[in-house]
Write a protein that holds these residues in place. Structure first.
Motif, PDB file in Angstrom:
ATOM      1  N   ARG A   4       0.845  -1.205   0.000  1.00  0.00           N
ATOM      2  CA  ARG A   4       0.000   0.000   0.000  1.00  0.00           C
ATOM      3  C   ARG A   4       0.878   1.252   0.000  1.00  0.00           C
ATOM      4  O   ARG A   4       0.526   2.259  -0.567  1.00  0.00           O
ATOM      5  CB  ARG A   4      -0.926   0.015   1.205  1.00  0.00           C
ATOM      6  CG  ARG A   4      -2.074  -0.943   1.077  1.00  0.00           C
ATOM      7  CD  ARG A   4      -2.971  -0.859   2.272  1.00  0.00           C
ATOM      8  NE  ARG A   4      -4.065  -1.809   2.122  1.00  0.00           N
ATOM      9  CZ  ARG A   4      -5.239  -1.660   2.682  1.00  0.00           C
ATOM     10  NH1 ARG A   4      -5.487  -0.622   3.444  1.00  0.00           N
ATOM     11  NH2 ARG A   4      -6.167  -2.560   2.495  1.00  0.00           N
ATOM     12  N   TYR A  28      -0.814  -5.308 -11.291  1.00  0.00           N
ATOM     13  CA  TYR A  28      -1.343  -5.061  -9.951  1.00  0.00           C
ATOM     14  C   TYR A  28      -0.333  -4.353  -9.053  1.00  0.00           C
ATOM     15  O   TYR A  28      -0.704  -3.713  -8.082  1.00  0.00           O
ATOM     16  CB  TYR A  28      -1.803  -6.355  -9.297  1.00  0.00           C
ATOM     17  CG  TYR A  28      -2.936  -7.003 -10.042  1.00  0.00           C
ATOM     18  CD1 TYR A  28      -4.152  -6.343 -10.204  1.00  0.00           C
ATOM     19  CD2 TYR A  28      -2.797  -8.261 -10.617  1.00  0.00           C
ATOM     20  CE1 TYR A  28      -5.195  -6.928 -10.912  1.00  0.00           C
ATOM     21  CE2 TYR A  28      -3.836  -8.852 -11.320  1.00  0.00           C
ATOM     22  CZ  TYR A  28      -5.031  -8.178 -11.462  1.00  0.00           C
ATOM     23  OH  TYR A  28      -6.063  -8.751 -12.165  1.00  0.00           O
ATOM     24  N   LYS A  30       3.456  -1.973  -9.223  1.00  0.00           N
ATOM     25  CA  LYS A  30       4.432  -1.236 -10.023  1.00  0.00           C
ATOM     26  C   LYS A  30       5.789  -1.415  -9.366  1.00  0.00           C
ATOM     27  O   LYS A  30       5.911  -1.306  -8.148  1.00  0.00           O
ATOM     28  CB  LYS A  30       4.085   0.250 -10.067  1.00  0.00           C
ATOM     29  CG  LYS A  30       2.772   0.551 -10.746  1.00  0.00           C
ATOM     30  CD  LYS A  30       2.491   2.039 -10.650  1.00  0.00           C
ATOM     31  CE  LYS A  30       1.077   2.344 -11.122  1.00  0.00           C
ATOM     32  NZ  LYS A  30       0.735   3.760 -10.889  1.00  0.00           N
ATOM     33  N   SER A  45      -0.790  -0.647  -7.657  1.00  0.00           N
ATOM     34  CA  SER A  45      -1.377   0.156  -8.734  1.00  0.00           C
ATOM     35  C   SER A  45      -2.871   0.350  -8.469  1.00  0.00           C
ATOM     36  O   SER A  45      -3.427  -0.215  -7.521  1.00  0.00           O
ATOM     37  CB  SER A  45      -1.184  -0.552 -10.079  1.00  0.00           C
ATOM     38  OG  SER A  45      -1.946  -1.746 -10.095  1.00  0.00           O
ATOM     39  N   GLU A  46      -3.512   1.106  -9.333  1.00  0.00           N
ATOM     40  CA  GLU A  46      -4.955   1.317  -9.192  1.00  0.00           C
ATOM     41  C   GLU A  46      -5.709  -0.015  -9.326  1.00  0.00           C
ATOM     42  O   GLU A  46      -6.611  -0.304  -8.543  1.00  0.00           O
ATOM     43  CB  GLU A  46      -5.445   2.315 -10.245  1.00  0.00           C
ATOM     44  CG  GLU A  46      -6.866   2.770 -10.037  1.00  0.00           C
ATOM     45  CD  GLU A  46      -7.281   3.840 -11.034  1.00  0.00           C
ATOM     46  OE1 GLU A  46      -8.408   3.732 -11.541  1.00  0.00           O
ATOM     47  OE2 GLU A  46      -6.485   4.757 -11.296  1.00  0.00           O
ATOM     48  N   SER A  47      -5.325  -0.814 -10.311  1.00  0.00           N
ATOM     49  CA  SER A  47      -5.993  -2.119 -10.464  1.00  0.00           C
ATOM     50  C   SER A  47      -5.644  -3.036  -9.296  1.00  0.00           C
ATOM     51  O   SER A  47      -6.461  -3.855  -8.878  1.00  0.00           O
ATOM     52  CB  SER A  47      -5.632  -2.771 -11.796  1.00  0.00           C
ATOM     53  OG  SER A  47      -4.244  -3.020 -11.876  1.00  0.00           O
ATOM     54  N   ASN A  61      -5.254  -1.977  -6.236  1.00  0.00           N
ATOM     55  CA  ASN A  61      -6.134  -1.537  -5.152  1.00  0.00           C
ATOM     56  C   ASN A  61      -7.519  -2.144  -5.288  1.00  0.00           C
ATOM     57  O   ASN A  61      -8.124  -2.538  -4.283  1.00  0.00           O
ATOM     58  CB  ASN A  61      -6.228  -0.007  -5.120  1.00  0.00           C
ATOM     59  CG  ASN A  61      -5.174   0.609  -4.235  1.00  0.00           C
ATOM     60  OD1 ASN A  61      -4.930   0.141  -3.140  1.00  0.00           O
ATOM     61  ND2 ASN A  61      -4.538   1.660  -4.727  1.00  0.00           N
ATOM     62  N   ARG A  62      -8.016  -2.214  -6.505  1.00  0.00           N
ATOM     63  CA  ARG A  62      -9.330  -2.838  -6.717  1.00  0.00           C
ATOM     64  C   ARG A  62      -9.284  -4.321  -6.335  1.00  0.00           C
ATOM     65  O   ARG A  62     -10.191  -4.836  -5.688  1.00  0.00           O
ATOM     66  CB  ARG A  62      -9.794  -2.647  -8.156  1.00  0.00           C
ATOM     67  CG  ARG A  62     -10.218  -1.209  -8.469  1.00  0.00           C
ATOM     68  CD  ARG A  62     -10.931  -1.087  -9.809  1.00  0.00           C
ATOM     69  NE  ARG A  62     -10.128  -1.518 -10.935  1.00  0.00           N
ATOM     70  CZ  ARG A  62      -9.320  -0.742 -11.659  1.00  0.00           C
ATOM     71  NH1 ARG A  62      -9.215   0.533 -11.388  1.00  0.00           N
ATOM     72  NH2 ARG A  62      -8.636  -1.230 -12.672  1.00  0.00           N
ATOM     73  N   GLN A  78      -9.224  -4.751  -2.547  1.00  0.00           N
ATOM     74  CA  GLN A  78     -10.550  -4.601  -1.948  1.00  0.00           C
ATOM     75  C   GLN A  78     -11.359  -5.897  -2.060  1.00  0.00           C
ATOM     76  O   GLN A  78     -12.023  -6.306  -1.107  1.00  0.00           O
ATOM     77  CB  GLN A  78     -11.311  -3.449  -2.598  1.00  0.00           C
ATOM     78  CG  GLN A  78     -10.750  -2.089  -2.248  1.00  0.00           C
ATOM     79  CD  GLN A  78     -11.414  -0.963  -3.027  1.00  0.00           C
ATOM     80  OE1 GLN A  78     -12.192  -1.200  -3.950  1.00  0.00           O
ATOM     81  NE2 GLN A  78     -11.103   0.264  -2.654  1.00  0.00           N
TER      82      GLN A  78
END
Length: 101
Positions: free
Chosen positions: A19, A50, A52, A65-67, A69-70, A73
């Motif tokens: 994170r 997923y 970087k 990465s943003e994906s 983080n998804r 979750q």
């Protein structure tokens, strides 16, 4: 007896450790993996987008990465449900054991 973790639980621990930007050693300890296993997972997670990887000289750092983080979750919900299921199975086993006496 130790319980073997699922791949989803391992990926969850790696993504959770990333994170904030971190190095392999910290990820290895946070995810309780040996270096060879960690490298395998990191390679897949980076190739899949997923995580970087950022290189500074000889050092590599990883950040979610943003994906990622998804996915984290989704995995948080899954791991929570998995642990809840295990707790319920344990409680049910206790009750059902009385019928076997």
């Amino acid at each position: 007896m130790t319980k073997k973790r699922s791949t989803a639980e391992i990926i969850y621990s790696i993504l959770n450790a990333c994170r904030e930007r971190t190095n392999k050693t910290k990820i290895m300890y946070a995810s309780a993996l040996n270096f060879a296993e960690l490298k395998k997972y990191l390679d897949i997670l980076v190739k899949s987008g997923y995580l970087k990887e950022e290189n500074e000289g000889k050092n590599s750092y990883y950040v979610i990465s943003e994906s990622g983080n998804r996915l984290l979750q989704i995995l948080e919900k899954y791991v929570h449900l998995l642990h809840e299921k295990e707790e319920l199975e344990s409680q049910l086993g206790d009750v059902l054991s009385k019928f076997r006496e």
